[in-house]
Structure formats: C-alpha cells, structure tokens
Design a protein around this motif. Sequence first.
Motif, PDB file in Angstrom:
ATOM      1  N   CYS A 279       0.814  -1.225   0.000  1.00  0.00           N
ATOM      2  CA  CYS A 279       0.000   0.000   0.000  1.00  0.00           C
ATOM      3  C   CYS A 279       0.847   1.275   0.000  1.00  0.00           C
ATOM      4  CB  CYS A 279      -0.963   0.001   1.184  1.00  0.00           C
ATOM      5  SG  CYS A 279      -0.136   0.214   2.776  1.00  0.00           S
ATOM      6  N   GLN A 280       2.181   1.130  -0.037  1.00  0.00           N
ATOM      7  CA  GLN A 280       3.100   2.274  -0.082  1.00  0.00           C
ATOM      8  C   GLN A 280       3.073   3.139   1.179  1.00  0.00           C
ATOM      9  OE1 GLN A 280       1.749   1.683  -3.597  1.00  0.00           O
ATOM     10  NE2 GLN A 280       3.662   0.539  -3.504  1.00  0.00           N
ATOM     11  N   LEU A 281       2.583   2.558   2.267  1.00  0.00           N
ATOM     12  CA  LEU A 281       2.629   3.260   3.549  1.00  0.00           C
ATOM     13  C   LEU A 281       4.096   3.486   3.929  1.00  0.00           C
ATOM     14  CD1 LEU A 281       1.016   4.004   6.303  1.00  0.00           C
ATOM     15  CD2 LEU A 281       1.755   1.736   7.033  1.00  0.00           C
ATOM     16  N   VAL A 282       4.403   4.666   4.447  1.00  0.00           N
ATOM     17  CA  VAL A 282       5.754   4.962   4.913  1.00  0.00           C
ATOM     18  C   VAL A 282       5.686   5.364   6.376  1.00  0.00           C
ATOM     19  CG1 VAL A 282       7.801   6.408   4.622  1.00  0.00           C
ATOM     20  CG2 VAL A 282       6.478   5.722   2.626  1.00  0.00           C
ATOM     21  N   VAL A 283       6.349   4.611   7.240  1.00  0.00           N
ATOM     22  CA  VAL A 283       6.343   4.909   8.665  1.00  0.00           C
ATOM     23  C   VAL A 283       7.745   5.354   9.076  1.00  0.00           C
ATOM     24  CG1 VAL A 283       5.928   3.990  10.982  1.00  0.00           C
ATOM     25  CG2 VAL A 283       4.596   3.120   9.044  1.00  0.00           C
ATOM     26  N   PRO A 284       7.891   6.576   9.589  1.00  0.00           N
ATOM     27  CA  PRO A 284       9.208   7.007  10.040  1.00  0.00           C
ATOM     28  C   PRO A 284       9.603   6.282  11.318  1.00  0.00           C
ATOM     29  CG  PRO A 284       7.583   8.711  10.500  1.00  0.00           C
ATOM     30  CD  PRO A 284       6.860   7.596   9.794  1.00  0.00           C
ATOM     31  N   ILE A 285      10.851   5.887  11.427  1.00  0.00           N
ATOM     32  CA  ILE A 285      11.336   5.259  12.663  1.00  0.00           C
ATOM     33  C   ILE A 285      12.582   5.982  13.133  1.00  0.00           C
ATOM     34  CG2 ILE A 285      10.344   2.933  12.516  1.00  0.00           C
ATOM     35  CD1 ILE A 285      12.963   2.058  11.137  1.00  0.00           C
ATOM     36  N   ASN A 286      12.716   6.074  14.441  1.00  0.00           N
ATOM     37  CA  ASN A 286      13.834   6.783  15.032  1.00  0.00           C
ATOM     38  C   ASN A 286      14.210   6.052  16.302  1.00  0.00           C
ATOM     39  OD1 ASN A 286      15.662   8.534  16.059  1.00  0.00           O
ATOM     40  ND2 ASN A 286      14.294  10.307  16.114  1.00  0.00           N
ATOM     41  N   GLN A 287      15.293   5.301  16.264  1.00  0.00           N
ATOM     42  CA  GLN A 287      15.712   4.488  17.392  1.00  0.00           C
ATOM     43  C   GLN A 287      17.159   4.776  17.745  1.00  0.00           C
ATOM     44  OE1 GLN A 287      14.801   2.016  19.525  1.00  0.00           O
ATOM     45  NE2 GLN A 287      12.605   2.194  19.092  1.00  0.00           N
ATOM     46  N   GLU A 288      17.375   5.267  18.959  1.00  0.00           N
ATOM     47  CA  GLU A 288      18.735   5.587  19.397  1.00  0.00           C
ATOM     48  C   GLU A 288      19.628   4.342  19.351  1.00  0.00           C
ATOM     49  OE1 GLU A 288      21.821   7.433  19.872  1.00  0.00           O
ATOM     50  OE2 GLU A 288      19.962   8.545  19.518  1.00  0.00           O
ATOM     51  N   LYS A 289      19.046   3.178  19.663  1.00  0.00           N
ATOM     52  CA  LYS A 289      19.786   1.909  19.636  1.00  0.00           C
ATOM     53  C   LYS A 289      20.394   1.654  18.264  1.00  0.00           C
ATOM     54  CE  LYS A 289      17.519  -1.309  22.718  1.00  0.00           C
ATOM     55  NZ  LYS A 289      16.501  -2.364  22.741  1.00  0.00           N
ATOM     56  N   LEU A 290      19.605   1.914  17.238  1.00  0.00           N
ATOM     57  CA  LEU A 290      20.059   1.710  15.860  1.00  0.00           C
ATOM     58  C   LEU A 290      21.208   2.667  15.560  1.00  0.00           C
ATOM     59  CD1 LEU A 290      19.662   0.557  12.945  1.00  0.00           C
ATOM     60  CD2 LEU A 290      18.000   2.369  12.587  1.00  0.00           C
ATOM     61  N   GLU A 291      21.057   3.917  15.966  1.00  0.00           N
ATOM     62  CA  GLU A 291      22.081   4.929  15.697  1.00  0.00           C
ATOM     63  C   GLU A 291      23.395   4.561  16.375  1.00  0.00           C
ATOM     64  OE1 GLU A 291      21.502   7.131  13.426  1.00  0.00           O
ATOM     65  OE2 GLU A 291      19.448   6.374  13.324  1.00  0.00           O
ATOM     66  N   SER A 292      23.307   4.126  17.666  1.00  0.00           N
ATOM     67  CA  SER A 292      24.555   3.815  18.373  1.00  0.00           C
ATOM     68  C   SER A 292      25.169   2.534  17.827  1.00  0.00           C
ATOM     69  CB  SER A 292      24.334   3.738  19.885  1.00  0.00           C
ATOM     70  OG  SER A 292      23.302   2.849  20.186  1.00  0.00           O
ATOM     71  N   PHE A 293      24.337   1.608  17.385  1.00  0.00           N
ATOM     72  CA  PHE A 293      24.867   0.378  16.797  1.00  0.00           C
ATOM     73  C   PHE A 293      25.602   0.671  15.494  1.00  0.00           C
ATOM     74  CE2 PHE A 293      24.209  -3.681  14.349  1.00  0.00           C
ATOM     75  CZ  PHE A 293      25.155  -4.406  15.060  1.00  0.00           C
ATOM     76  N   ILE A 294      25.076   1.593  14.717  1.00  0.00           N
ATOM     77  CA  ILE A 294      25.721   1.964  13.456  1.00  0.00           C
ATOM     78  C   ILE A 294      27.088   2.611  13.718  1.00  0.00           C
ATOM     79  CG2 ILE A 294      25.560   3.547  11.469  1.00  0.00           C
ATOM     80  CD1 ILE A 294      22.527   2.795  11.394  1.00  0.00           C
ATOM     81  N   SER A 295      27.163   3.521  14.724  1.00  0.00           N
ATOM     82  CA  SER A 295      28.480   4.128  15.036  1.00  0.00           C
ATOM     83  C   SER A 295      29.441   3.079  15.546  1.00  0.00           C
ATOM     84  CB  SER A 295      28.386   5.237  16.079  1.00  0.00           C
ATOM     85  OG  SER A 295      27.102   5.646  16.301  1.00  0.00           O
ATOM     86  N   GLU A 296      28.917   2.131  16.317  1.00  0.00           N
ATOM     87  CA  GLU A 296      29.748   1.060  16.848  1.00  0.00           C
ATOM     88  C   GLU A 296      30.334   0.228  15.704  1.00  0.00           C
ATOM     89  OE1 GLU A 296      27.644  -0.843  20.171  1.00  0.00           O
ATOM     90  OE2 GLU A 296      28.762  -2.652  19.657  1.00  0.00           O
ATOM     91  N   LEU A 297      29.491  -0.108  14.740  1.00  0.00           N
ATOM     92  CA  LEU A 297      29.931  -0.886  13.570  1.00  0.00           C
ATOM     93  C   LEU A 297      31.031  -0.151  12.815  1.00  0.00           C
ATOM     94  CD1 LEU A 297      26.710  -2.315  11.857  1.00  0.00           C
ATOM     95  CD2 LEU A 297      28.554  -3.591  12.971  1.00  0.00           C
ATOM     96  N   ALA A 298      30.850   1.148  12.652  1.00  0.00           N
ATOM     97  CA  ALA A 298      31.845   1.952  11.944  1.00  0.00           C
ATOM     98  C   ALA A 298      33.152   1.949  12.739  1.00  0.00           C
ATOM     99  CB  ALA A 298      31.321   3.368  11.745  1.00  0.00           C
ATOM    100  N   ASP A 299      33.033   2.158  14.062  1.00  0.00           N
ATOM    101  CA  ASP A 299      34.187   2.161  14.970  1.00  0.00           C
ATOM    102  C   ASP A 299      35.002   0.890  14.871  1.00  0.00           C
ATOM    103  OD1 ASP A 299      34.002   4.605  16.082  1.00  0.00           O
ATOM    104  OD2 ASP A 299      33.508   3.925  18.126  1.00  0.00           O
ATOM    105  N   ILE A 300      34.305  -0.238  14.981  1.00  0.00           N
ATOM    106  CA  ILE A 300      34.953  -1.549  14.927  1.00  0.00           C
ATOM    107  C   ILE A 300      35.798  -1.671  13.654  1.00  0.00           C
ATOM    108  CG2 ILE A 300      34.510  -4.050  14.662  1.00  0.00           C
ATOM    109  CD1 ILE A 300      31.955  -3.581  16.366  1.00  0.00           C
TER     110      ILE A 300
END
Length: 143
Positions: free
Chosen positions: A96-117
């Motif tokens: 149905c092309q529904l778009v739901v915005p998501i904002n999760q601090e956990k995801l953001e910190s995990f992404i920086s962690e991945l980059a760091d590693i």
Amino acid sequence: MSTFQDNFINILKTNGLSITRQRQLLFDLLQDQDPLSMNELTELVGTTIDRASVYRIIATFEETGIVRRISIGWKFKIELSEAFVAHHHHLTCLSCQLVVPINQEKLESFISELADINNFQPIQHQVEIQGYCQRCQANRNIA
Ligand SMILES: [Zn+2]
Ligand SMILES: [Zn+2]
C-alpha cells in the motif's frame, strides 16, 4: 521568517538558484506532510503548476538536497531532507506504499559502533526496511 524558510533560501542561493513562486509552493506543500508520491504531489498542486514543471522542480530539489527519495520497490516517495527534518529511517509497505518514520537511538549507536569496529569514519547512512504493514499482512493471508 522561519528557520525552514531560511534553510530553503540558503540552499537555493548556494546552488545559484532563485526563489520562484513554483519552487516556494512545492516546498510549502512538502512541509508537515507524510512522504508523497509524485502522483500525490501533482494532485495536491492541482492546476497551479503543470506536471512537467513539478517533476523538473522536484529533480532540482533532489540534486540540491532539499528533498530526498524514499524507495518503495520500483516506486518512490519524496520527503524533505535532513536539512529540514530530524534524522530518521523508514518502514515502507510494498503493497500500500505506507511509509512509517522510525527513530531508534539503539540503531544509531549500533551503526556508530559498527563503523568504529571497522576504523571507519561515518558521514551518513541509510537504513530502509521494506515489507508489508499490518493491514496488508492480513489482506495477504486472506488472498
Ligand atoms: Zn500496507
Ligand atoms: Zn540513522
């Protein structure tokens, strides 16, 4: 004058573009809106701006980073870029092309962690989850 408007004018100026009535109208329409498909956008515009101009202006907005494109399968929707709205990601429904915005601090910190590693200096990232919303899951089970 709002920061929104200031940002808009600055981006246009930086790119050597002037504020036309059509550009302003499309920018205004995109504010406080859920992401819009080009069809939804041209419908909102009505007869004020012809279809070709809407496409041309949105292309300019994309090139200059005023809007960004959210892919939904082969289709896409348009929303204002992070120059105007807070950083977020999306869940998009392929049915149905529904778009739901998501904002999760956990995801953001995990992404920086991945980059760091990986000793990587991250500049930006995109995380888009495509699938079926609750309503469409139910419909698919019936079909
Ligand atoms: Zn759906
Ligand atoms: Zn993020």
